[in-house]
Structures are given as structure tokens and as C-alpha cells.
Design a protein around this motif. Structure first.
Motif, mmCIF file in Angstrom:
data_model
loop_
_atom_site.group_PDB
_atom_site.id
_atom_site.type_symbol
_atom_site.label_atom_id
_atom_site.label_comp_id
_atom_site.label_asym_id
_atom_site.label_seq_id
_atom_site.Cartn_x
_atom_site.Cartn_y
_atom_site.Cartn_z
ATOM 1 N N ASP A 149 47.869 54.770 37.584
ATOM 2 C CA ASP A 149 47.881 53.516 36.832
ATOM 3 C C ASP A 149 46.456 52.955 36.767
ATOM 4 O O ASP A 149 45.773 52.873 37.791
ATOM 5 C CB ASP A 149 48.805 52.517 37.535
ATOM 6 C CG ASP A 149 49.092 51.305 36.672
ATOM 7 O OD1 ASP A 149 50.273 51.071 36.365
ATOM 8 O OD2 ASP A 149 48.132 50.583 36.312
ATOM 9 N N GLU A 187 45.444 50.073 36.414
ATOM 10 C CA GLU A 187 45.295 48.756 37.039
ATOM 11 C C GLU A 187 45.681 48.763 38.523
ATOM 12 O O GLU A 187 45.440 47.785 39.225
ATOM 13 C CB GLU A 187 46.211 47.731 36.337
ATOM 14 C CG GLU A 187 46.117 47.701 34.812
ATOM 15 C CD GLU A 187 44.792 47.170 34.324
ATOM 16 O OE1 GLU A 187 44.308 46.187 34.896
ATOM 17 O OE2 GLU A 187 44.218 47.776 33.391
ATOM 18 N N ARG A 188 46.310 49.829 38.987
ATOM 19 C CA ARG A 188 46.894 49.797 40.341
ATOM 20 C C ARG A 188 46.570 51.096 41.055
ATOM 21 O O ARG A 188 47.129 52.148 40.741
ATOM 22 C CB ARG A 188 48.422 49.636 40.189
ATOM 23 C CG ARG A 188 49.160 49.348 41.462
ATOM 24 C CD ARG A 188 50.615 49.115 41.102
ATOM 25 N NE ARG A 188 51.441 48.956 42.289
ATOM 26 C CZ ARG A 188 52.770 48.980 42.275
ATOM 27 N NH1 ARG A 188 53.425 49.173 41.144
ATOM 28 N NH2 ARG A 188 53.449 48.837 43.389
ATOM 29 N N ARG A 189 45.652 51.038 42.002
ATOM 30 C CA ARG A 189 45.177 52.265 42.668
ATOM 31 C C ARG A 189 46.286 52.947 43.462
ATOM 32 O O ARG A 189 47.069 52.303 44.139
ATOM 33 C CB ARG A 189 44.016 51.933 43.592
ATOM 34 C CG ARG A 189 42.749 51.586 42.820
ATOM 35 C CD ARG A 189 41.605 51.286 43.768
ATOM 36 N NE ARG A 189 41.056 52.503 44.343
ATOM 37 C CZ ARG A 189 40.294 52.506 45.441
ATOM 38 N NH1 ARG A 189 40.023 51.399 46.067
ATOM 39 N NH2 ARG A 189 39.829 53.655 45.894
ATOM 40 N N TRP A 235 48.877 54.303 42.512
ATOM 41 C CA TRP A 235 50.214 54.212 41.909
ATOM 42 C C TRP A 235 50.208 55.150 40.700
ATOM 43 O O TRP A 235 49.458 54.938 39.744
ATOM 44 C CB TRP A 235 50.547 52.784 41.480
ATOM 45 C CG TRP A 235 51.931 52.705 40.923
ATOM 46 C CD1 TRP A 235 52.282 52.641 39.610
ATOM 47 C CD2 TRP A 235 53.152 52.713 41.661
ATOM 48 N NE1 TRP A 235 53.640 52.607 39.476
ATOM 49 C CE2 TRP A 235 54.209 52.660 40.730
ATOM 50 C CE3 TRP A 235 53.467 52.772 43.043
ATOM 51 C CZ2 TRP A 235 55.560 52.653 41.103
ATOM 52 C CZ3 TRP A 235 54.796 52.752 43.416
ATOM 53 C CH2 TRP A 235 55.828 52.696 42.446
ATOM 54 N N THR A 261 51.981 56.991 37.607
ATOM 55 C CA THR A 261 53.108 56.748 36.702
ATOM 56 C C THR A 261 53.581 58.025 36.028
ATOM 57 O O THR A 261 54.616 58.031 35.381
ATOM 58 C CB THR A 261 52.712 55.743 35.592
ATOM 59 O OG1 THR A 261 51.622 56.298 34.864
ATOM 60 C CG2 THR A 261 52.307 54.405 36.195
#
Ligand SMILES: *Cc1c(COP(=O)(O)O)cnc(C)c1O
Length: 376
Positions: free
Chosen positions: A219, A221-223, A225, A227
Motif C-alpha cells: 500500500d 500509504e501504509r508500510r 500492508w 494489498t
């Protein structure tokens, strides 16, 4: 004819680092920003997008992975088909195959050796999703005709522009004619990062999807994580440092190739009986990644013998690509693609890079003429 005296070795390709390459790479080492984060990545991407006249550029670790990301970001899936010229480098076809889809080959037009627009419609089936055009050796494909066909059939276009950085069609630089385009910065390309590539697009969703897949599917925006199942196709800051410095001098690199092509055109003008020199369409500029000639009536054997003789005179050349359909991964019975099959036998790329001088060109032309007359 008497053999001209031995000349220094002239390689077929050669990188030229005449700008900030060393300074920027040294900065990477001094600051320890050597991996795939650092200022040069963002700057090279931004400047490259601006140069191509598009909104987004996504750097990659080579031109093949840029093509693979393009196919993935467009949602190419098993069972799909993509129209690909048979006369190309194998990366174009492989990017389609990596997705479980099938490249459907089309022959070249005789003048530019690019995909022949008149043959595309016959290759379209209900499974066709898009057309991959390749601007072979730096001459843009016939984008007007190809775009009209794509529009009529609801197909996307991807430009494999690996060989054509800086070439223009109707006054517009290649890279902005399809849903996205890809470039390569291998050591022999117009500008190099050692290994490296770039995907460019005006489509924000496609660019974001390519970025996600390039970075293991993490992701944005989100380390840590993830998808989706992605890939590690990232360029390093060191490579981007080289790329930025090379791009700063792009006009110099391209102008030298224009001069070189005009020297070759002049020096080979007496050989029109035997040698076909590259055509440049009136609505196009050729980036002359490779100045490629055709030896009339030559076969694989006589062409390869000529190349060996040139090598013995310190002139390195390279053969035209083999068409995809003659090789094991994509084999089809021969005969269906006569233009590409002929070019594969008679095409030779002459030394094309920033260190070839006018005197070198005269030596190459003289040597070619001497070898041709000797063979007669
Ligand atoms: C060089 C090239 C590529 C990409 O090559 P990489 O070595 O993976 O950077 C793709 N297509 C064509 C037509 C090329 O010439």
C-alpha cells in the motif's frame, strides 16, 4: 580495391557520460542513499515525464519489467491476446506471455520495418485487448493509422518506446500516443542507467497501479500492508542518478545521432545498388538508436559473413532481430511474415553512438564497399 589501414576498434554501441553522472553517483555513495529511495528517483521520474510530455513516470529496474507492469496495470489476463510486431526484441512478446496472455504477431511495413497497420485488423479476434507498438530502432510507428484501428475496435495501445526516446511523430514525442509507454535504459540505449526502465502515462489510476505492483504490492500509504501480490521491480537511486545526468544532456545525445545518420547517408549514397539506408517519414523524426542498413539479396550466411569481415577490420556491428515467430518460444511455420523474415536476413546495425566521428563513418563506408566488391 586496397584495404584501408587498420582503424581503432569501433564498438556498435557505447555509453557517453559527459555530464553530472559521476557527481550524482558520488552523492549517492557519500549520502548512503544507494537503494530504491532517494532524491534522484523522484527527480528522474519528474523530469522524464516532463520530457515525454506526460503526467506520470514510474521508474523500474529494466525495460522488460516496465513492459510487464504495463500489461499487469492494464489487467491483461490468461486467455487475452495482444497484437505485437513479430519484428521486435523479445521483451515485447514476453511481457504479454508473463501474464498468461498470447502475443499475436503481425508483419512489418517494408519502409520503416515497424508494424504494418494494414495487417493489424486481420489479426484482431474477440480475445484481443490491445496493440503493442514498437518504434523499431528509433523510427516511430504509423500512429495515426494504428490509433484509428485501436479506437474502432475498442483496444488499448501500449508503446514499447525502448529504442525511440526523443523521436517524434507529427511533432509530438513518442511516449504519449497510447494508454502508456515504456522505455529502457540498458547500457546500449540512447540514455542509460546501466539497467533500468520507465513506464510513462497520463492515466493516474494506471500509474498508481504500476507503482503498487512495482513495490511488492505494498500500500502506497501504509508500510508493510500488502494489498496484492506484487513484484520488486524498483530502480535504485544510483541508477536514477545516472539517468538524471544522462537526461540533462539528452539534446546532445540526440543531436549527435542526427549528425551521425546524415554522415552515414552521405557516405553510403554511392552504394544504393547494394545497401538500403534507413527511411525517415516526412511526419517523423528518427532518434537513430541504431542506424540500420539492409543488404539487398543477402541471406543469413552472407550477412553474417559480412559482419565477421567487418569485425576483422575493427568494426563491430549487430544483426537485425530475429522475428519472434522463427524462435522456439513463439515458433510458427515460416512464410507468413515475409517482410520481417527478409529484414532478419539482410539487416545490419552499424556503430551508432556519441563517440563515432565523421572520419569513423568514412572508414566504415569504405570498408563496407571494399568487402562488398570483394564478395562479388
Ligand atoms: C531494450 C528493449 C527493451 C527492454 O530491454 P531491457 O534490457 O529489459 O531494458 C524492450 N523492448 C525493446 C524493443 C528493446 O529494444
Amino acid at each position: 580495391m586496397k584495404a584501408p589501414s587498420k582503424h581503432r576498434f569501433i564498438p556498435v554501441a557505447h555509453p557517453v557520460f559527459a555530464g553530472n553522472e559521476k557527481k550524482y553517483v558520488t552523492e549517492c555513495i557519500d549520502t548512503l542513499w544507494i537503494s530504491s529511495a532517494g532524491r534522484f528517483i523522484a527527480e528522474f521520474e519528474a523530469d522524464f515525464a516532463a520530457y515525454c510530455g506526460v503526467k506520470y513516470a514510474v521508474s523500474t529496474n529494466n525495460g522488460t519489467t516496465a513492459l510487464h507492469l504495463a500489461m499487469l496495470a492494464l489487467g491483461l489476463a490468461p486467455g487475452d491476446e495482444v497484437i505485437v510486431p513479430t519484428m521486435t526484441y523479445i521483451a515485447s512478446a514476453n511481457a504479454v506471455t508473463y501474464c498468461g496472455a498470447t502475443p499475436v504477431f503481425v508483419d512489418s511495413e517494408p519502409e520503416t520495418l515497424n508494424i504494418d497497420p494494414q495487417l493489424i485488423e486481420a489479426a484482431i479476434t474477440p480475445k484481443t485487448k490491445g496493440i503493442m507498438v514498437v518504434h523499431l530502432y528509433g523510427h516511430p510507428a504509423a500512429m495515426d493509422a494504428i490509433s484509428a484501428i485501436a479506437e474502432k475496435h475498442g483496444l488499448w495501445i501500449v508503446e514499447d518506446a525502448a529504442e525511440a526516446l526523443g523521436a517524434t511523430y507529427d511533432g509530438t514525442r513518442v511516449g504519449g500516443f497510447g494508454r502508456c509507454a515504456t522505455f529502457s535504459f540498458f547500457g546500449n540505449k540512447t540514455i542509460t542507467t546501466g539497467e533500468g526502465g520507465m513506464l510513462v502515462t497520463d492515466d493516474a489510476t494506471l500509474a498508481a497501479r504500476a507503482r503498487l505492483l512495482r513495490g511488492q504490492g505494498m500500500d502506497l500509504e501504509r508500510r508493510y500492508w500488502f494489498t496484492t501480490v506484487g513484484y520488486n521491480y524498483r530502480m535504485t537511486n544510483i541508477e536514477a542518478a545516472l539517468g538524471l545526468a544522462q537526461l540533462e544532456n539528452i539534446d546532445v545525445h540526440l543531436e549527435h545521432r542526427q549528425k551521425l545518420a546524415s554522415w552515414y547517408d552521405r557516405a553510403l549514397s554511392d552504394c544504393a545498388d547494394t545497401i538500403v539506408t534507413p527511411v525517415v517519414r516526412t511526419n517523423a523524426t528518427h532518434s537513430f538508436w541504431m542506424y540500420t542498413i539492409q543488404m539487398k539479396g543477402y541471406t543469413y550466411e552472407t550477412r553474417d559473413a559480412l559482419m565477421s569481415s567487418l569485425r576483422a577490420e575493427n568494426i563491430e556491428t549487430r544483426p537485425a532481430f530475429y522475428p519472434m515467430h522463427v524462435m522456439p518460444p513463439y515458433y510458427e511455420a515460416s512464410g507468413a511474415y515475409p517482410v520481417a523474415e527478409r529484414f532478419a536476413k539482410d539487416g545490419i546495425c552499424l556503430p551508432t553512438h556519441g563517440l563515432v566521428t565523421e572520419e569513423d563513418v568514412d572508414y566504415i563506408a569504405k570498408t563496407l564497399m571494399m568487402l562488398i566488391s570483394r564478395a562479388l
